[in-house]
Design an enzyme around this catalytic site. Sequence first.
Site, PDB file in Angstrom:
ATOM      1  N   ASP A  10       0.860  -1.186   0.000  1.00 39.64           N
ATOM      2  CA  ASP A  10       0.000   0.000   0.000  1.00 39.64           C
ATOM      3  C   ASP A  10       0.895   1.234   0.000  1.00 39.64           C
ATOM      4  O   ASP A  10       1.711   1.423   0.911  1.00 39.64           O
ATOM      5  CB  ASP A  10      -0.895  -0.028   1.246  1.00 39.64           C
ATOM      6  CG  ASP A  10      -1.996   1.009   1.198  1.00 39.64           C
ATOM      7  OD1 ASP A  10      -2.282   1.531   0.116  1.00 39.64           O
ATOM      8  OD2 ASP A  10      -2.577   1.294   2.267  1.00 39.64           O
ATOM      9  N   ASP A 125      -3.243   2.600  -5.902  1.00 46.87           N
ATOM     10  CA  ASP A 125      -2.171   2.689  -4.906  1.00 46.87           C
ATOM     11  C   ASP A 125      -1.939   1.408  -4.107  1.00 46.87           C
ATOM     12  O   ASP A 125      -1.222   1.441  -3.100  1.00 46.87           O
ATOM     13  CB  ASP A 125      -2.453   3.840  -3.942  1.00 46.87           C
ATOM     14  CG  ASP A 125      -3.737   3.640  -3.143  1.00 46.87           C
ATOM     15  OD1 ASP A 125      -4.534   2.745  -3.491  1.00 46.87           O
ATOM     16  OD2 ASP A 125      -3.942   4.390  -2.163  1.00 46.87           O
ATOM     17  N   GLU A 126      -2.505   0.273  -4.532  1.00 47.48           N
ATOM     18  CA  GLU A 126      -2.286  -0.947  -3.763  1.00 47.48           C
ATOM     19  C   GLU A 126      -2.311  -2.180  -4.656  1.00 47.48           C
ATOM     20  O   GLU A 126      -3.013  -2.222  -5.667  1.00 47.48           O
ATOM     21  CB  GLU A 126      -3.320  -1.086  -2.640  1.00 47.48           C
ATOM     22  CG  GLU A 126      -4.751  -1.176  -3.115  1.00 47.48           C
ATOM     23  CD  GLU A 126      -5.728  -1.456  -1.978  1.00 47.48           C
ATOM     24  OE1 GLU A 126      -5.432  -2.310  -1.119  1.00 47.48           O
ATOM     25  OE2 GLU A 126      -6.791  -0.818  -1.963  1.00 47.48           O
TER      26      GLU A 126
END
Length: 413
Positions: A10, A125-126
């Site tokens: 993350d 974003d992950e």
Amino acid sequence: MTRSWVAHLDMDAFYASVELLRYPELRGQPVVIGGGQRHQPVMQDDGTRHFSVLRDYAGRGVVTTATYEARALGVHSAMGMMKAAVLAPQAVLLPVDFEQYRAYSRRFKAAVAEIAPIIEDRGVDEIYIDLNALPGVHDAVGDDPHGGVRALAQRIKDRVREATGLSCSVGVTPNKLLSKLCSDLEKPDGLTVLTEEDIPVRIWPLPAKRINGIGPKSTARLEALGIHTIGDLAAAQPAWLIEQFGANYGAWLHEAAHGRDERAVVTWREPKSISRETTFERDLHARDDRDALGEIFTRLCEKLAGDLVRKGYVAKTIGVKLRYTDFKIATREITLAAHTADARDIRLWAGRCLKKVPLDQRLRLLGVRAGALCKLEDVPAVEVAPVLKEPLLAYTLPLFDWEDAPTQRTMEG
């Protein structure tokens, strides 16, 4: 014992961190992302930049994200901007730049893939990463029985920083559920390696809502039943959970509280839909702001069509989403006779969806959605509407005919 290892990576305060690369003078300051183009920094004659500050904000926008310094003041994603201004009036306000964030997203994922190619993309974003086939992952290092996987995770973190200049947090556990929990335990720039034996000490004291899949409504129900932590949930009898929450969800709650998850890392998943939406800086009314809304609506349809063409999809359903000033949401959808990725088609049918929703209140958000997607090459040519090359604005229709718009309907969502 050979364990299965899955990582969840993350990025740390991703949007805000990208902005700090562009404006390093803001490091260590509370910064909020979510402004409009009028909040662009302005270069001054002395070579310094003038930044907008949150106390001067006026409008109904929401926070997209914030630096950790702003979060420490109580600001969080999806909070109304005016409320955030009360909590952190001195915070710097920056506009959102999704193109830049997507570029950095591609960069960090490519960096991870150089080391660990089995990746499940979970958003900008992950990602989840299957580590099991990588050399040394199951080796001990000195007195650390998990030293091999720990070193591999650190190598991934270092490579992300080299490629982007950004930090990330990684959780490494036997499954996706636990890894998602653990990537948040030592933020920012964290690395947590955990096994089933660590669950009672590291996981059970956490709030039950930290489990991905326990939302606000379930959290409220659990708390009303006296269940506040993951440990409380683990101690509950499975039959009782099933009685309270139903067979499927009740059984899942029991399994999740004990850290059990059999889901594999999925390297590709066909999208079910693609959407474009925008939150207005001020509330707009369909009658009073008809021209402005019409242009915004047309641009959304044009961008959605561009997304479909670029990704090679065609859609069989077109829908709209509206959020009103009271935060209630209305959605409507139409199934088409033929698949399409044509902006004019999307604009036409999305406009007809608008005629089926109440438009007598002011709007905070407007969105357009393409669903029932198929790859273009999988659909017979006779079942696909042609994509026209002319600019969509040449075909712009009025947002709707006010006299035809409903004023009282049951809202969905």
